[in-house]
Scaffold this motif. Structure first.
Motif: not given
Length: 555
Positions: A28, A76-82, A114-115, A218, A520
């Motif tokens: 998280t 902090n990530a601003t989209a779905e966190r990878f 994403h990160y 992670d 990806n």
């Protein structure tokens, strides 16, 4: 940055033993080992960045050595966190906190948001990490007194390709003085409070610190994502080979050949790195000539690149001659050469150098001839302050020399003869730049408790993206090709056809490659991809990289 050996222990077991101490909330980006909050505003000004300390063992193989802490910053990530993307800005000795303050939003955008972007002040760096800044003097005054009358403050005076007998004699005469000073410096560093930490400062420990952070942010089996610039590519090369099964998305930009530093003394490193430095200088003066006097103060109407070079060489000669007559002149050829060396790193700085630094140097050298006391005194005060502030801490040498091969009996006279020789066969302009952190290592008293010597060709869990300019003044393309060859199927080399240190010039082509990789894992096939610098990016008004490349004689 630089090595001998090493541990072949079970690295996963080592880290699991360390992180098992703390209950995990994995995957998280949150964990009780990190207490995120506001950053020290004297280091990080961006209020969107949060900071924390992270506890580390001084020696991952000997817990009795005690503990330290590293200062960590996060966007902090601003989209779905990878996951987490760790960044090292280079050096060695550069502050990761300061780098994230200036580059955090850019890095986050490149990674698609994403990160969590995380950087840190490694061991030996900054006032907050423990072990932090390596102090060897108690004050600026003590520093100046210690180095007074030496090339550590004055630099090396030379012209052309170092064939002037007076210049050679002047440098060689300083060899016994500087040998003694560098040996005394090491002892002074050991005697300071930070001296007890010197053996725990080094790249292998920094790799393990990063992996320990990844374990708790992670998860202990998660892939680790990393972007390293310049010296950060050494950190990256060590990481991917020490922990090949943990490699996620890794970008290495501005590459240093890890095998050279694993086997050779660091005094041979700097001249080797400058193989393309004078070509970047050629690009600068070519851009200046193309721009003309309206855009470049170092040229006149109708002048060619050869004429601009003659202008620069004449300035260096006049400054050199003034310094030979009076060693207390405020601006020397060594000073100008250092400024020029800093300028060739980034094309975005070329116009600033030729339109601000160059005219100021001309005025100062003219003042030396006319005896303008006020100008001389002001310039001298400015120069001394700069030197003192730049050299007050020794984190860079501590890291480089802790990683270095063992001392081999090299003397300062050998170092100086190498500079003279390399100034003739390599970079005429920049080989003689002094001080240089890699020249401390033959006299540095400590090596790290752990150094990584290789191998550097491990099979990796994921492919690494290796980036290089075609013309980089300090991390030449040859080094990127060497690393790509070592990585084999585990690495892909992409070139930016441009100038400067790391791929700093804007390129939509390169942006798309990097963004796809972070999104990806997609990479181009083979090592033949060459991106162009964006045509609308102008180094000088009306002069872009394409025009400079076309005008250069060696193209």
């Amino acid at each position: 940055m630089l090595y001998t050996l090493v541990c072949t222990c079970d690295s996963d077991a080592l880290f699991l033993a360390w992180t098992d101490r703390i209950p995990l909330e994995l995957g998280t980006g949150t964990h009780p080992a990190f207490q995120w909050g506001p950053c020290d505003p004297t280091i990080v000004e961006d209020p969107s960045i949060s900071c924390s300390f992270f506890e580390i063992p001084l020696d991952y193989h000997d817990r009795s050595a005690g503990t330290g802490r590293i200062a960590v910053a996060k966007v902090n990530a601003t989209a779905e966190r990878f996951g987490t993307l760790f960044i090292n800005p280079g050096g060695p000795g550069e502050s990761g906190l300061a780098a994230l303050d200036s580059l955090g939003s850019t890095a986050s955008s490149l990674a698609g948001g994403h990160y969590d972007i995380v950087s840190w002040d490694p061991r030996g760096v900054g006032p907050l990490t423990i072990p932090g800044d390596i102090q060897c003097f108690n004050s600026v005054e003590e520093y100046n007194t210690f180095w007074n009358g030496t090339i550590e403050l004055a630099g090396i005076e030379m012209t052309g390709n170092f064939t002037n007998p007076q210049d050679i004699e002047a440098l060689l005469s300083q060899a016994p003085i500087m040998q003694k000073k560098y040996e005394e410096l090491g002892e002074r560093c050991l005697q300071q409070p930070s001296g007890r930490y010197l053996e725990y400062v080094g790249t292998a420990a920094t790799v393990r610190d990063m992996v320990a952070m990844a374990d708790v942010l992670d998860g202990p089996t998660a892939q680790i994502n990393f972007a390293g610039l310049s010296y950060g590519t050494i950190l990256g090369a060590w990481f991917v080979n020490m922990f090949p099964e943990r490699v996620g998305r890794v970008i290495l930009d501005g590459v240093v050949d890890p095998t050279f530093l694993a086997t050779e003394e660091t005094t041979a490193f700097f001249p080797k790195q400058l193989v393309d430095a004078d070509k970047v200088y050629d690009a600068l003066i070519t851009a200046c000539a193309l721009s003309g006097p309206a855009g470049c103060a170092a040229t006149a109407e109708g002048q060619t690149p050869a004429d601009v070079n003659a202008n620069v060489q004449a300035l260096l000669q006049r400054a050199h001659d003034a310094a030979r007559k009076n060693s207390s002149v405020p601006v020397t050829s060594a000073d100008i050469r250092k400024q020029l060396f800093a300028a060739v790193y980034f094309p975005a700085e070329w116009a600033t150098f030729v339109n601000m630094s160059y005219p100021e140097a001309v005025a100062a050298v003219d003042a030396e001839s006319s005896g303008s006391a006020g100008t001389r005194a002001a310039a001298r005060r400015s120069h001394r302050k700069r030197q003192a502030n730049d050299s007050k801490t020794y984190g860079g040498p501590a890291i480089a020399c802790s990683d270095s091969v063992d001392r081999r009996g090299t003397k300062m006279i050998d170092v100086f003869k190498g500079i003279i020789s390399s100034s003739r066969t390599g970079s005429h302009f920049f080989t003689s730049v002094w001080p240089n952190l890699f020249n401390y290592c033959p006299f540095w008293p400590v090596r790290a408790v752990e150094r990584y010597q290789g191998p550097f060709n491990r099979k990796l869990a994921n492919k690494v993206l290796v980036l290089s300019n075609t013309y980089d003044p300090v991390t030449p393309l040859a080094d990127a090709r060497a690393l790509a060859k070592l990585l084999g199927d585990s690495g892909i080399l992409v070139l930016l056809d441009g100038f400067g240190h790391t791929t700093s010039e804007p390129s939509q082509c390169l942006l798309e490659i990097v963004s796809a990789y972070f999104a990806n894992g997609t990479l181009p096939e083979g090592n033949r991809t060459v991106c162009e610098v964006d045509a609308d990016y102008e180094v000088f008004t009306g002069v872009n990289t394409e025009a400079i490349l076309a005008a250069l004689q060696y193209q």
